[in-house]
Design a protein around this motif. Structure first.
Motif, PDB file in Angstrom:
ATOM      1  N   THR A   6      -7.099  12.264  -5.287  1.00 18.97           N
ATOM      2  CA  THR A   6      -6.896  13.632  -6.121  1.00 18.97           C
ATOM      3  C   THR A   6      -7.871  14.229  -6.843  1.00 18.97           C
ATOM      4  O   THR A   6      -9.169  13.676  -6.386  1.00 18.97           O
ATOM      5  CB  THR A   6      -5.600  13.235  -7.279  1.00 18.97           C
ATOM      6  OG1 THR A   6      -5.373  14.550  -7.686  1.00 18.97           O
ATOM      7  CG2 THR A   6      -6.270  12.424  -8.601  1.00 18.97           C
ATOM      8  N   ARG A  13      -0.899  12.132  -6.336  1.00 12.92           N
ATOM      9  CA  ARG A  13      -0.148  11.781  -5.214  1.00 12.92           C
ATOM     10  C   ARG A  13      -0.052  10.364  -4.609  1.00 12.92           C
ATOM     11  O   ARG A  13      -0.934   9.783  -4.856  1.00 12.92           O
ATOM     12  CB  ARG A  13      -0.440  12.676  -3.883  1.00 12.92           C
ATOM     13  CG  ARG A  13      -0.744  14.239  -4.392  1.00 12.92           C
ATOM     14  CD  ARG A  13       0.646  14.658  -4.599  1.00 12.92           C
ATOM     15  NE  ARG A  13       0.437  16.407  -4.962  1.00 12.92           N
ATOM     16  CZ  ARG A  13       1.076  17.373  -4.727  1.00 12.92           C
ATOM     17  NH1 ARG A  13       2.444  16.837  -4.146  1.00 12.92           N
ATOM     18  NH2 ARG A  13       1.388  18.598  -4.977  1.00 12.92           N
ATOM     19  N   THR A  32       5.529  10.702   1.717  1.00  9.64           N
ATOM     20  CA  THR A  32       4.487  11.323   1.305  1.00  9.64           C
ATOM     21  C   THR A  32       4.880  12.515   0.695  1.00  9.64           C
ATOM     22  O   THR A  32       5.642  13.532   1.353  1.00  9.64           O
ATOM     23  CB  THR A  32       3.079  10.844   1.771  1.00  9.64           C
ATOM     24  OG1 THR A  32       2.090  11.035   0.665  1.00  9.64           O
ATOM     25  CG2 THR A  32       2.802  11.940   2.948  1.00  9.64           C
ATOM     26  N   ASP A  35      -1.138  17.189  -1.192  1.00  6.32           N
ATOM     27  CA  ASP A  35      -1.399  18.237  -2.101  1.00  6.32           C
ATOM     28  C   ASP A  35      -1.090  19.726  -1.503  1.00  6.32           C
ATOM     29  O   ASP A  35      -1.344  20.032  -0.344  1.00  6.32           O
ATOM     30  CB  ASP A  35      -3.052  18.227  -2.360  1.00  6.32           C
ATOM     31  CG  ASP A  35      -3.336  19.443  -3.486  1.00  6.32           C
ATOM     32  OD1 ASP A  35      -2.985  19.273  -4.474  1.00  6.32           O
ATOM     33  OD2 ASP A  35      -4.047  20.088  -3.071  1.00  6.32           O
TER      34      ASP A  35
END
Length: 142
Positions: A6, A13, A32, A35
Motif C-alpha cells: 500500500t 488491502r 481480494t 487498489d
C-alpha cells in the motif's frame, strides 16, 4: 490473511486465503480487493498475491474486485498463472461494475480450467441497490 502493498494515505488491502476440503479434495480460495487509484500499486498487489499462491498451483480459485481490465498489468500478470472463468465459460463478458466494465473476476488455476459449468453476472432489482458491483457466480465441477 496476506497483507498487500500500500501507500501512505491509501486504504490497506489484503488477500484472504482459505483452504477447504470438498468431497475429499483440497481447494484453496483466495479473495481480494485491489487498489482503485494506482495502476502501479495494483500491479505490485497482484504480484504479491502470485507470490503467496500455493505451489504448485492446484485447485485454486482467486476472486475479487481487481479494479482493472486488461491490458492493466495487474490483470495480465494474474492471467499468466490463472484462467479467466468468464472466458472459459464462453459467456458474453458483462460489466460487473455499474459505472464501467468488468473489473470483478473469478480466476481458476489451470487444472480447473475444464471444470466451468456456468458463469453469470447477477443484475437484478436487488443487486442494483445492494452495491455498485454486481455479483459474479461461477459453478465449477471438478
Amino acid at each position: 490473511i496476506h497483507p498487500l502493498p500500500t501507500l501512505a494515505g491509501y486504504e490497506p488491502r489484503v488477500c484472504l486465503e482459505v483452504k477447504v476440503q470438498i468431497e475429499r479434495r483440497d481447494y484453496t480460495f483466495m479473495v481480494t480487493h485491489l487498489d482503485h487509484k494506482s495502476n502501479d500499486l495494483r500491479s505490485r498487489q497482484a504480484e504479491q498475491i502470485l507470490q503467496v499462491c500455493p505451489s504448485p498451483l492446484k485447485r485454486t480459485v482467486l476472486m475479487g474486485d481487481f479494479n482493472a481490465q486488461p491490458p492493466d498489468e495487474s490483470v495480465t500478470r494474474i492471467l499468466e498463472k490463472f484462467a479467466d472463468s468468464c472466458v472459459l465459460s464462453k459467456a458474453a463478458a458483462r460489466k460487473t461494475y455499474k459505472d464501467g466494465g468488468r473489473i470483478d473476476y473469478v480466476f481458476l488455476s489451470p487444472d480447473l480450467s475444464g471444470s466451468v459449468v456456468s458463469y453469470a453476472v447477477i443484475d437484478d432489482d436487488l443487486t442494483t441497490v445492494a452495491s455498485d458491483h454486481f455479483p459474479v457466480v461461477v459453478e465449477i465441477r471438478d
